[in-house]
Write a protein that holds these residues in place. Structure first.
Motif, short mmCIF file in Angstrom:
data_model
loop_
_atom_site.label_atom_id
_atom_site.label_comp_id
_atom_site.label_asym_id
_atom_site.label_seq_id
_atom_site.Cartn_x
_atom_site.Cartn_y
_atom_site.Cartn_z
N GLU A 312 63.07 -43.13 11.04
CA GLU A 312 63.68 -43.18 12.38
C GLU A 312 64.26 -44.56 12.65
O GLU A 312 65.37 -44.70 13.18
CB GLU A 312 62.60 -42.85 13.42
N LYS A 314 65.23 -46.87 10.43
CA LYS A 314 66.40 -47.14 9.58
C LYS A 314 67.64 -46.46 10.14
O LYS A 314 68.75 -47.02 10.06
CB LYS A 314 66.11 -46.66 8.15
N LYS A 315 67.46 -45.28 10.71
CA LYS A 315 68.59 -44.59 11.32
C LYS A 315 69.11 -45.38 12.52
O LYS A 315 70.33 -45.54 12.70
CB LYS A 315 68.17 -43.18 11.76
N ASN A 319 72.77 -47.31 13.02
CA ASN A 319 73.65 -47.07 14.17
C ASN A 319 73.93 -48.34 14.98
O ASN A 319 74.86 -48.36 15.79
CB ASN A 319 73.04 -46.01 15.09
#
Length: 463
Positions: A312, A314-315, A319
């Motif tokens: 989560e 890293k996402k 972004n």
């Protein structure tokens, strides 16, 4: 203001199960408060299970001021008792049978209320340590003050052996003696930390040797989790124990936690430290501690939750990378009007996450004022302040007191949508957003780094 007697110092505590027994308190209120026809009866925080405060139960008070409380208990508990603007903390045992009377208009604390019978007492017996000698709180000679605190603790112990042994079981007396042991430590800790200068000395390694030894000797390791005195030491003293070590802050916390805390708490706090590292994107250090944790607690399975959090994070980091579009949001301004990030299209945005209670945030405001002065005639630069205050009054007061000019929005806490989108785990936190809505920097310089920040803004204005 409530006439709370020792109200903030206790939580639900318990020991060996005694089986369900009915506990009864019948009472009479003299001079009932106008419009108040109920008593709130509340079990407080259960430290062993990390439960939040329970909802208050409501007991009716009749027109003559009579009431009756009946509770089925299997263990000794501390409960919060409130009537109008009066409140107290009571100790209640299974099978208690007691009467209670109080005059809601009495100004004499000793005559305010009385409890008779077995299995129920107020908690004034611990006030001897905290309130009997006000000169303790003013003392600069800690060694003498420590001796006085120990004397007051002994006096409270004697009170348990005489007065309270007549109304409480031997198990309750034993437990309260253990509480007194921890509360003497807590009182000394409060004395040391009352002066900010003393805390600064501890963190800078300049504290007197006996203060350092006292902090090192705080009784964390062998504590029983049903002692609330331990709970207070844990919450108020652990950070000072961290300060005595010289390592990376998170690694220091992790090592001290596993050195001084009982295993059940050590695992819980270690997981919190690792999660914080992951949230900050410190994956290498987090991975090292995850491996260590698995060796310390091989029977536990935290790996799945760590893996999910890493994915989560890293996402989110992907972004928020430079060149990505800044996450859209809509928040309310000082007038309650909704403002969108897109309202500032084609402008360079210096985004400042802050809060009225944040000292470092406020410390940057004079520098920010100088930078805003440089760009006061440039309408293509926007200084956008997003507060994580949860109370609007405090937010608005902070803006006024610090004379902060710019666009002001409020996001209502760290766990609200916008701070989570922007991975704001600590403040102050700064972003620089370009004219096209792209992130230029997700760790923009602070206003106090004036040359570095203005160079970055000037470059963004040219693009």
């Amino acid at each position: 203001m409530k006439k709370n007697i020792f109200l903030t110092f206790f939580v639900l505590i318990s020991f060996a199960s005694l089986g369900q027994q009915k506990s009864v308190i019948t009472g009479k209120i003299t001079n009932p408060q106008a419009g108040i026809s109920e008593i709130k009866f509340k079990y407080l925080y259960d430290f062993r299970n990390f439960r939040k405060n329970a909802d208050a139960k409501i007991y009716k008070v009749d027109e003559k001021g009579n009431f009756k409380i009946e509770e089925n208990l299997s263990e000794l508990v501390f409960v919060q008792f409130e009537y109008g603007d009066w409140g107290n903390t009571l100790l209640l045992e299974p099978g208690a049978n007691a009467t209670m009377s109080f005059d809601s208009k009495s100004k004499d604390k000793d005559k305010l209320y009385k409890i008779n019978g077995r299995g129920a007492v107020g908690c004034q017996f611990l006030e001897a340590i905290f309130y009997s000698d006000t000169t303790i709180s003013k003392s600069k000679d800690f060694s003498k003050a420590f001796t006085k605190i120990d004397e007051l603790g002994k006096q409270a112990q004697e009170g348990l052996n005489t007065k309270y042994s007549k109304v409480l079981s031997s198990a309750a007396i034993t437990h309260l003696k253990e509480e007194l042991y921890y509360f003497t430590y807590l009182t000394k800790l409060q004395l040391i930390t009352k002066d900010r200068e003393n805390i600064n000395q501890i963190y800078s390694g300049k504290a007197p040797e006996y203060v350092v030894e006292f902090i090192k000797d705080l009784p964390f390791k062998d504590a029983k989790l049903n002692n609330f005195g331990f709970y207070l030491l844990y919450n108020n003293g652990l950070h000072l124990r961290f300060a005595l070590e010289q390592e990376d802050y998170n690694v220091r916390q992790y090592n001290v936690i596993n050195k001084v805390l009982p295993p059940v708490l050590a695992e819980k706090e270690s997981v919190s430290v690792i999660n914080r590292l992951i949230e900050n994107g410190d994956f290498l250090i987090a991975d090292k501690l995850i491996k260590d944790l698995s060796q310390r607690f091989p029977a536990s399975d935290n790996q799945k939750s760590f893996d999910e959090k890493i994915a989560e994070t890293k996402k989110l980091l992907f972004n928020l990378a430079p060149g990505k579009n800044a996450p859209a949001f809509i928040l309310k301004n000082l007038n309650g009007k909704e403002v969108s990030l897109s309202d500032f299209k084609d402008k360079v945005i210096y985004l400042d996450f802050w809060a009225s209670w944040c000292g470092p945030c406020r410390g940057e405001m004079p520098y920010a004022k100088r930078i805003k002065e440089k760009y006061k005639d440039n309408k293509d630069v926007v200084f956008l302040y997003v507060s994580i205050d949860e109370k609007e009054d405090a937010w608005k007061k902070g803006i006024e007191e610090n004379k902060i000019e710019g666009v002001h929005l409020i996001s209502n806490g760290f766990f609200s949508d916008v701070p989570k989108k922007y991975m704001v785990n600590g403040i102050p936190r700064y972003y620089l957003i370009g004219k096209g809505g792209e992130i230029i920097s997700n760790e923009a310089p602070r206003p106090s780094s004036e040359e570095q920040l203005t160079t970055m803004i000037d470059k963004a204005l040219k693009n």
